[in-house]
Design a protein around this motif. Sequence first.
Motif, PDB file in Angstrom:
ATOM      1  N   ILE A 203       0.717  17.098   4.074  1.00  0.00           N
ATOM      2  CA  ILE A 203       1.268  18.124   3.180  1.00  0.00           C
ATOM      3  C   ILE A 203       1.172  17.672   1.730  1.00  0.00           C
ATOM      4  O   ILE A 203       0.863  18.445   0.825  1.00  0.00           O
ATOM      5  N   LEU A 204       1.418  16.393   1.492  1.00  0.00           N
ATOM      6  CA  LEU A 204       1.435  15.896   0.121  1.00  0.00           C
ATOM      7  C   LEU A 204       0.056  15.418  -0.344  1.00  0.00           C
ATOM      8  O   LEU A 204      -0.079  14.880  -1.441  1.00  0.00           O
ATOM      9  N   GLY A 205      -0.965  15.606   0.515  1.00  0.00           N
ATOM     10  CA  GLY A 205      -2.324  15.242   0.107  1.00  0.00           C
ATOM     11  C   GLY A 205      -2.527  13.750  -0.065  1.00  0.00           C
ATOM     12  O   GLY A 205      -3.326  13.298  -0.890  1.00  0.00           O
ATOM     13  N   LEU A 206      -1.787  12.962   0.731  1.00  0.00           N
ATOM     14  CA  LEU A 206      -1.914  11.510   0.595  1.00  0.00           C
ATOM     15  C   LEU A 206      -2.776  10.906   1.696  1.00  0.00           C
ATOM     16  O   LEU A 206      -3.034   9.708   1.697  1.00  0.00           O
ATOM     17  N   GLY A 207      -3.204  11.774   2.638  1.00  0.00           N
ATOM     18  CA  GLY A 207      -3.895  11.297   3.825  1.00  0.00           C
ATOM     19  C   GLY A 207      -4.989  10.283   3.571  1.00  0.00           C
ATOM     20  O   GLY A 207      -5.094   9.290   4.273  1.00  0.00           O
ATOM     21  N   SER A 208      -5.801  10.499   2.514  1.00  0.00           N
ATOM     22  CA  SER A 208      -6.939   9.623   2.305  1.00  0.00           C
ATOM     23  C   SER A 208      -6.604   8.456   1.368  1.00  0.00           C
ATOM     24  O   SER A 208      -7.489   7.703   0.986  1.00  0.00           O
ATOM     25  N   HIS A 209      -5.334   8.311   0.985  1.00  0.00           N
ATOM     26  CA  HIS A 209      -4.993   7.247   0.026  1.00  0.00           C
ATOM     27  C   HIS A 209      -4.050   6.209   0.607  1.00  0.00           C
ATOM     28  O   HIS A 209      -3.539   5.376  -0.123  1.00  0.00           O
ATOM     29  N   LEU A 210      -3.829   6.275   1.940  1.00  0.00           N
ATOM     30  CA  LEU A 210      -2.753   5.477   2.531  1.00  0.00           C
ATOM     31  C   LEU A 210      -2.925   3.979   2.342  1.00  0.00           C
ATOM     32  O   LEU A 210      -1.957   3.244   2.257  1.00  0.00           O
ATOM     33  N   THR A 211      -4.177   3.512   2.281  1.00  0.00           N
ATOM     34  CA  THR A 211      -4.379   2.066   2.209  1.00  0.00           C
ATOM     35  C   THR A 211      -4.552   1.586   0.778  1.00  0.00           C
ATOM     36  O   THR A 211      -4.861   0.432   0.545  1.00  0.00           O
ATOM     37  N   ARG A 212      -4.354   2.478  -0.194  1.00  0.00           N
ATOM     38  CA  ARG A 212      -4.543   2.046  -1.584  1.00  0.00           C
ATOM     39  C   ARG A 212      -3.252   1.485  -2.164  1.00  0.00           C
ATOM     40  O   ARG A 212      -2.161   1.779  -1.688  1.00  0.00           O
ATOM     41  N   TYR A 213      -3.416   0.666  -3.201  1.00  0.00           N
ATOM     42  CA  TYR A 213      -2.255   0.099  -3.879  1.00  0.00           C
ATOM     43  C   TYR A 213      -1.873   0.988  -5.063  1.00  0.00           C
ATOM     44  O   TYR A 213      -2.740   1.657  -5.644  1.00  0.00           O
TER      45      TYR A 213
ATOM     46  N   LEU B 107      -3.662   4.330  -8.125  1.00  0.00           N
ATOM     47  CA  LEU B 107      -3.337   5.748  -8.003  1.00  0.00           C
ATOM     48  C   LEU B 107      -3.160   6.386  -9.376  1.00  0.00           C
ATOM     49  O   LEU B 107      -2.738   5.739 -10.326  1.00  0.00           O
ATOM     50  N   SER B 108      -3.449   7.687  -9.450  1.00  0.00           N
ATOM     51  CA  SER B 108      -3.084   8.440 -10.651  1.00  0.00           C
ATOM     52  C   SER B 108      -1.575   8.661 -10.620  1.00  0.00           C
ATOM     53  O   SER B 108      -0.932   8.478  -9.588  1.00  0.00           O
ATOM     54  N   LEU B 109      -1.009   9.054 -11.767  1.00  0.00           N
ATOM     55  CA  LEU B 109       0.442   9.293 -11.810  1.00  0.00           C
ATOM     56  C   LEU B 109       0.837  10.358 -10.792  1.00  0.00           C
ATOM     57  O   LEU B 109       1.857  10.238 -10.116  1.00  0.00           O
ATOM     58  N   GLY B 110       0.005  11.399 -10.674  1.00  0.00           N
ATOM     59  CA  GLY B 110       0.309  12.478  -9.726  1.00  0.00           C
ATOM     60  C   GLY B 110       0.415  11.963  -8.296  1.00  0.00           C
ATOM     61  O   GLY B 110       1.353  12.286  -7.577  1.00  0.00           O
ATOM     62  N   LEU B 111      -0.547  11.107  -7.913  1.00  0.00           N
ATOM     63  CA  LEU B 111      -0.524  10.569  -6.553  1.00  0.00           C
ATOM     64  C   LEU B 111       0.654   9.620  -6.355  1.00  0.00           C
ATOM     65  O   LEU B 111       1.276   9.596  -5.291  1.00  0.00           O
ATOM     66  N   ALA B 112       0.971   8.840  -7.408  1.00  0.00           N
ATOM     67  CA  ALA B 112       2.104   7.924  -7.300  1.00  0.00           C
ATOM     68  C   ALA B 112       3.396   8.729  -7.109  1.00  0.00           C
ATOM     69  O   ALA B 112       4.252   8.379  -6.303  1.00  0.00           O
ATOM     70  N   ARG B 113       3.508   9.855  -7.854  1.00  0.00           N
ATOM     71  CA  ARG B 113       4.683  10.714  -7.702  1.00  0.00           C
ATOM     72  C   ARG B 113       4.771  11.276  -6.286  1.00  0.00           C
ATOM     73  O   ARG B 113       5.833  11.338  -5.694  1.00  0.00           O
TER      74      ARG B 113
ATOM     75  N   THR C 275       0.834  -1.194   0.000  1.00  0.00           N
ATOM     76  CA  THR C 275       0.000   0.000   0.000  1.00  0.00           C
ATOM     77  C   THR C 275       0.878   1.256   0.000  1.00  0.00           C
ATOM     78  O   THR C 275       2.088   1.179   0.201  1.00  0.00           O
ATOM     79  N   VAL C 276       0.239   2.394  -0.209  1.00  0.00           N
ATOM     80  CA  VAL C 276       0.954   3.672  -0.203  1.00  0.00           C
ATOM     81  C   VAL C 276       1.758   3.824   1.085  1.00  0.00           C
ATOM     82  O   VAL C 276       2.963   4.097   1.059  1.00  0.00           O
ATOM     83  N   GLU C 277       1.091   3.589   2.235  1.00  0.00           N
ATOM     84  CA  GLU C 277       1.795   3.783   3.504  1.00  0.00           C
ATOM     85  C   GLU C 277       2.962   2.807   3.641  1.00  0.00           C
ATOM     86  O   GLU C 277       4.063   3.180   4.047  1.00  0.00           O
ATOM     87  N   ASP C 278       2.724   1.538   3.272  1.00  0.00           N
ATOM     88  CA  ASP C 278       3.801   0.543   3.385  1.00  0.00           C
ATOM     89  C   ASP C 278       4.966   0.892   2.471  1.00  0.00           C
ATOM     90  O   ASP C 278       6.128   0.709   2.827  1.00  0.00           O
ATOM     91  N   ASN C 279       4.663   1.395   1.277  1.00  0.00           N
ATOM     92  CA  ASN C 279       5.723   1.785   0.367  1.00  0.00           C
ATOM     93  C   ASN C 279       6.629   2.827   0.996  1.00  0.00           C
ATOM     94  O   ASN C 279       7.847   2.776   0.838  1.00  0.00           O
TER      95      ASN C 279
END
Lengths: 246, 258
Positions: free
Chosen positions: B125-135, B139-145, B101-105
């Motif tokens: 700050i990076l706007g990832l708060g609500s995506h932490l458990t996603r794989y 994710l969009s490229l922006g979120l992956a970056r 997941t995002v957080e594990d990464n």
Amino acid sequence: MLQRTYSLTALIAIWGVAAALLQSRLLPGPLTIGAAIVTDIRTGELPFQMACTLGRVAGSFAIAMVLGTIAGYAMGRSKAFDRYVDPWLVVLLNMPALVIIIFAYIWIGLDETAAIVAVAVNKLPNVVVVMREGARALDPELDEMAKAYQFARLSRIRNLVLPQLAPYLAASSRSGLSIVWKIVLVVELIGRPNGVGFVLGSAFSLFDMAKILSYAICFIVLMLLIESLVVQPLERRANRWRRRPA
Amino acid sequence: MWCNRLNDAQTAGDAAPLELRIAAKSFLSADGARVEVVRDLQLRLEAGSFGALIGPSGCGKTTILKIAAGLDPDFRGQLRTPGSGRLGIVFQEPRLLPWRTVEDNVRLALPADRADVDLGDLFEILGLGSHLTRYPAELSLGLARRTAIARAFAVGPDFLLLDEPFVSLDEAIADRLREELLALTARAKVTTLLVTHDLTEAVEMADRLFFLSDRPTHIILEKALPPPRGGRSSDVVASISDEMRALIAQAAIEHGKS
């Protein structure tokens, strides 16, 4: 699921009709076999023989998977190692199962070790071949990332290598399980005093078709259960990150 | 807090600069010929400053970055990394583990002494708060970056390398990410080296520019920009960029003569 049930029911029905038409001792009907299975379960004979065979399957399968994965990974990662070991692999791949079994019994003796080693050695080269492909397909970019962030060795194996090898592990364990249990029966037929292979051998010398069919069917059912209750759930877990088709 | 360690490192006088000297770097092409990629490149970046490497595509920017990251020991020259050398790196592609997941990464990259660090602020700050458990595949490229950037800052780096981290993003998202990145580098006071082909981006973000020649690559022009970085208005950025273009053109002509 429903289709599978229909299809299996049809198979049993055809068998029943054929047995009723032939009325031969060489093709007992499904009811006769069912009764034979129930009797042998009651006496404890069938569970005991199946447990013997299952133990050998588990032992040799585990040995072949662990050694094969390590060797295959090393060969996939190091060209030099691959060049040295590849001829051995080719020899092993083309060695008939029966020859390996006979060698093991002659050199090690007619015991459990020989039986398990023989089966493991038969299975080993297939695991090596598949895992070598897996190791060759490892993503060098992720490797670089892990190196930059100084992943510890164990973390690298757990989080980077094993997930990438998972499809190869699944493929080799599936084909492995079916090869292993077939060879285990041969090993038991030749040199063991128990197990499904031994029972089939003695039933063959007595032309006892009911016994042969009941043991064979029970063992196939057991392997199907392992496949759907152990292998498939593990695979689903390993693949949960993949995006499912909506 | 995720940034505390960085500030401590700063006050502890951890002020070694980044020094990179590549006398020669070459590799073998597919047909066995030796291709020289870098020759006589010298680069020095003060601790806590933000440098940008700017050059045409294919001039070996990524090669230089890999050497600076210590990922490629096969070169003649010297490398001294700032601080204790703890590296945060953002590759051109996000390079996330698809099965985590995002957080594990982000957490998997943490060194042992920061394993339990609170990353809530950074994710916010990076706007990832609500995506932490996603794989990553979700994710969009922006979120992956952003995840890759979070990973680079989470380790508490002394040294940050960015390899064109904003390419193939649409301008609005790239702009926001640039601002977030600037805020993070200012806060963590980390020595940063950005590789880019985009002059405007470099002028916006860096306080020292290094212009690279074609292969074999070396630095044809080095330019310090007046502070403050990040706060430059678009007019200032445009005028500095114009000035730079003139200087590079001149330097390139001189380089061609010599």
